[in-house]
Design a protein around this motif. Sequence first.
Motif, PDB file in Angstrom:
ATOM      1  N   LEU A   1       1.073  -0.914  -0.132  1.00 16.19           N
ATOM      2  CA  LEU A   1      -0.120   0.262   0.440  1.00 16.19           C
ATOM      3  C   LEU A   1       0.616   1.287  -0.205  1.00 16.19           C
ATOM      4  N   SER A   2       0.697   1.758  -1.017  1.00 14.90           N
ATOM      5  CA  SER A   2       1.485   2.942  -1.659  1.00 14.90           C
ATOM      6  C   SER A   2       1.795   4.270  -0.983  1.00 14.90           C
ATOM      7  N   CYS A   3      -0.033   4.358  -0.128  1.00 13.88           N
ATOM      8  CA  CYS A   3      -0.505   5.239   0.068  1.00 13.88           C
ATOM      9  C   CYS A   3      -1.457   5.008   0.908  1.00 13.88           C
ATOM     10  N   ASN A   4      -1.582   4.480   1.774  1.00  9.82           N
ATOM     11  CA  ASN A   4      -2.653   4.439   2.757  1.00  9.82           C
ATOM     12  C   ASN A   4      -1.610   3.790   3.963  1.00  9.82           C
ATOM     13  N   ARG A   5      -1.348   3.881   5.502  1.00 13.92           N
ATOM     14  CA  ARG A   5      -0.658   3.431   6.511  1.00 13.92           C
ATOM     15  C   ARG A   5      -1.580   3.004   7.295  1.00 13.92           C
ATOM     16  N   LEU A   6      -1.446   1.697   7.857  1.00 20.71           N
ATOM     17  CA  LEU A   6      -2.037   1.270   9.142  1.00 20.71           C
ATOM     18  C   LEU A   6      -1.614   1.652  10.660  1.00 20.71           C
ATOM     19  N   PRO A   7      -2.326   1.474  11.256  1.00 23.91           N
ATOM     20  CA  PRO A   7      -1.993   1.533  12.879  1.00 23.91           C
ATOM     21  C   PRO A   7      -0.774   1.792  13.137  1.00 23.91           C
ATOM     22  N   GLU A   8      -0.142   1.830  13.553  1.00 27.08           N
ATOM     23  CA  GLU A   8       1.362   1.669  13.462  1.00 27.08           C
ATOM     24  C   GLU A   8       1.326   0.389  14.616  1.00 27.08           C
ATOM     25  N   GLY A   9       2.150  -0.343  14.629  1.00 29.21           N
ATOM     26  CA  GLY A   9       2.373  -2.101  15.299  1.00 29.21           C
ATOM     27  C   GLY A   9       1.555  -2.851  14.875  1.00 29.21           C
ATOM     28  N   ASN A  10      -0.228  -2.690  14.816  1.00 24.83           N
ATOM     29  CA  ASN A  10      -0.943  -3.762  14.080  1.00 24.83           C
ATOM     30  C   ASN A  10      -0.192  -5.010  12.753  1.00 24.83           C
ATOM     31  N   THR A  11       0.807  -4.160  12.364  1.00 25.39           N
ATOM     32  CA  THR A  11       1.387  -5.477  11.300  1.00 25.39           C
ATOM     33  C   THR A  11       2.379  -5.856  11.343  1.00 25.39           C
ATOM     34  N   PRO A  12       2.711  -7.580  11.254  1.00 30.56           N
ATOM     35  CA  PRO A  12       4.387  -7.284  11.585  1.00 30.56           C
ATOM     36  C   PRO A  12       4.944  -6.587  10.537  1.00 30.56           C
ATOM     37  N   ASP A  13       6.636  -7.452   9.724  1.00 25.87           N
ATOM     38  CA  ASP A  13       7.040  -6.919   8.204  1.00 25.87           C
ATOM     39  C   ASP A  13       6.374  -8.359   7.497  1.00 25.87           C
ATOM     40  N   ILE A  14       6.696  -9.560   8.058  1.00 26.21           N
ATOM     41  CA  ILE A  14       6.468 -10.758   6.834  1.00 26.21           C
ATOM     42  C   ILE A  14       5.941 -11.513   8.632  1.00 26.21           C
ATOM     43  N   LEU A  15       5.161 -12.465   8.438  1.00 25.44           N
ATOM     44  CA  LEU A  15       4.919 -13.818   9.156  1.00 25.44           C
ATOM     45  C   LEU A  15       5.014 -14.900   8.155  1.00 25.44           C
ATOM     46  N   PHE A  16       5.663 -15.866   8.962  1.00 33.58           N
ATOM     47  CA  PHE A  16       5.883 -17.096   8.803  1.00 33.58           C
ATOM     48  C   PHE A  16       4.575 -18.336   8.714  1.00 33.58           C
ATOM     49  N   VAL A  17       3.404 -18.769   8.579  1.00 34.46           N
ATOM     50  CA  VAL A  17       2.622 -19.736   9.412  1.00 34.46           C
ATOM     51  C   VAL A  17       3.165 -21.331   9.241  1.00 34.46           C
ATOM     52  N   GLY A  18       2.968 -21.550  10.564  1.00 32.26           N
ATOM     53  CA  GLY A  18       3.847 -23.194   9.937  1.00 32.26           C
ATOM     54  C   GLY A  18       2.325 -24.244  11.490  1.00 32.26           C
ATOM     55  N   SER A  19       3.298 -25.468  11.368  1.00 29.76           N
ATOM     56  CA  SER A  19       1.768 -26.337  11.935  1.00 29.76           C
ATOM     57  C   SER A  19       1.637 -26.408  13.247  1.00 29.76           C
ATOM     58  N   LYS A  20       2.815 -25.906  13.926  1.00 31.37           N
ATOM     59  CA  LYS A  20       2.980 -26.215  15.201  1.00 31.37           C
ATOM     60  C   LYS A  20       2.992 -24.385  15.914  1.00 31.37           C
ATOM     61  N   GLY A  21       3.258 -23.361  14.662  1.00 33.41           N
ATOM     62  CA  GLY A  21       2.825 -21.850  15.411  1.00 33.41           C
ATOM     63  C   GLY A  21       2.973 -21.063  14.194  1.00 33.41           C
ATOM     64  N   THR A  22       3.605 -19.475  14.826  1.00 36.86           N
ATOM     65  CA  THR A  22       3.595 -18.439  13.066  1.00 36.86           C
ATOM     66  C   THR A  22       4.846 -17.497  14.408  1.00 36.86           C
ATOM     67  N   LEU A  23       5.494 -17.282  13.205  1.00 37.37           N
ATOM     68  CA  LEU A  23       7.232 -16.335  14.021  1.00 37.37           C
ATOM     69  C   LEU A  23       6.727 -15.088  12.840  1.00 37.37           C
ATOM     70  N   ALA A  24       6.912 -13.931  13.412  1.00 39.14           N
ATOM     71  CA  ALA A  24       6.703 -12.529  13.233  1.00 39.14           C
ATOM     72  C   ALA A  24       7.389 -12.275  12.626  1.00 39.14           C
ATOM     73  N   ILE A  25       8.564 -11.312  11.662  1.00 38.33           N
ATOM     74  CA  ILE A  25       8.971 -10.131  11.557  1.00 38.33           C
ATOM     75  C   ILE A  25       9.084  -8.960  11.570  1.00 38.33           C
ATOM     76  N   LYS A  26       9.439  -8.193  12.339  1.00 36.46           N
ATOM     77  CA  LYS A  26       9.026  -6.638  12.683  1.00 36.46           C
ATOM     78  C   LYS A  26      10.225  -5.668  12.898  1.00 36.46           C
ATOM     79  N   GLY A  27      10.663  -5.311  11.514  1.00 43.59           N
ATOM     80  CA  GLY A  27      11.231  -4.002  11.720  1.00 43.59           C
ATOM     81  C   GLY A  27      13.234  -5.803  11.583  1.00 43.59           C
ATOM     82  N   SER A  28      13.809  -5.370  12.649  1.00 45.36           N
ATOM     83  CA  SER A  28      15.091  -6.294  12.671  1.00 45.36           C
ATOM     84  C   SER A  28      14.870  -7.414  13.753  1.00 45.36           C
ATOM     85  N   GLY A  29      13.864  -7.460  14.168  1.00 38.51           N
ATOM     86  CA  GLY A  29      13.242  -8.857  15.312  1.00 38.51           C
ATOM     87  C   GLY A  29      12.607  -9.329  14.664  1.00 38.51           C
TER      88      GLY A  29
END
Length: 416
Positions: free
Chosen positions: A293-321
């Motif tokens: 979304l080049s012209c719309n921002r969601l509320p800060e902190g509500n969305t990770p940069d990347i979310l990996f979805v697995g059979s046992k859980g998820t791993l969210a990447i936000k910034g450098s952590g």
Amino acid sequence: MNRRRFIATTGASVVSWNAFAAPSEKVNIGIMGAGGRGTALAKSFSKIPGVQIGFIADPDFNRATNAAGEVEKISGKAPKVDKDFRKILDDKDIDVFVCAACNHWHAPSTILAVKAGKHTYVEKPCSHNPREGEIMVEAAAKYNKLVQMGNQRRTWPKIREAIDLIHKGEIGETHLAQSWYLNSRPSIGKGIEKPAPSGLDFDLWQGPAPRKAYKDNYLHYNWHWFWHWGNGELGNNGIHLIDVCRWGLGVEFPMSVHSSGGRYMYKDDQETPDTHMVEFNFNQGKHIQWLGLSCNRLPEGNTPDILFVGSKGTLAIKGSGYIVYDSKGKEIKKATGDGGESEHLANFISAVRGNGKLNSPIPEGHKSTLLCHLGNISQRTGRTLKCDSSNGMILNDPEAKKLWTREYEPDWELKL
């Protein structure tokens, strides 16, 4: 080497990505492009012990001069400046070439640089179209030169740790990676044809791209939003996130790509989408999704940069952590770390000196960039692409295949 043979062998290229040493203790660098990225890279490389910026070139000579001044503040020595990057390639004192110019220059300048005997650091995306990426990989192997793409997350410590956790099964079998990029860009307006500004050689700036008349809303950033020179938000920022998705899932080439979206926010000259959704489907039931979304921002902190979805859980990447969650959404592990570009540049210089291997060698950079190209081709043709999952080639779609490459300005065609 014919094209089929090239595609079949690029994954196991003869080039050794950690077998080089600089011709002297000091690594002398020439940089093409003196805008925000080029100047930032010049300053960051200058801070690495034993590295010297020896040359800066930009068709806008004022920018080259300004960047040289920034380097002099750090090192005490001003690099040479010129508007033509080919002066860098001719300079026998330059060991390393850095391309921080516009996207349509990334592949042509890199190919010329390795032919001239320079190891190369090229900004993302590594190419303007799929065929250029293929030739870059082939050129690096043929001329036995290191080429690293500037996707810094490949070197960020906690991102590397997160990917290692995924590969070791921390969240089970991982089948989906979702990613987001958000911005609030203004309209680029309607351009007016006029003479190029004083100090800018617009003909040289266009280089390998067929000539267009100058308009006042092209430079120095809005070229990203014209297919003639840029790759939209997907190639501009999506590449960073899609690369991490591909890395984490352990996939290479897709079997299908679907894109939707468009330019909705403003009625202006922008050709690329401001709302862009792309899905990449791979063998073994693995998927990558990207929303830009080049012209719309969601509320800060509500969305990770990347979310990996697995059979046992998820791993969210936000910034450098990252944060690891169990299958019920409970946080079970969290880590933060350093970001930036300094470690990625240091990794490249270390490999040039013969110490260690590249974190993002060009065969890997090309595979991730290719996904962005395929997403854009799907968007431009308005339909799902079917691809050969062994090499990413588009199947049974002559119109889409035409976008695998581009027309070049005479005498700028890519040659090995």
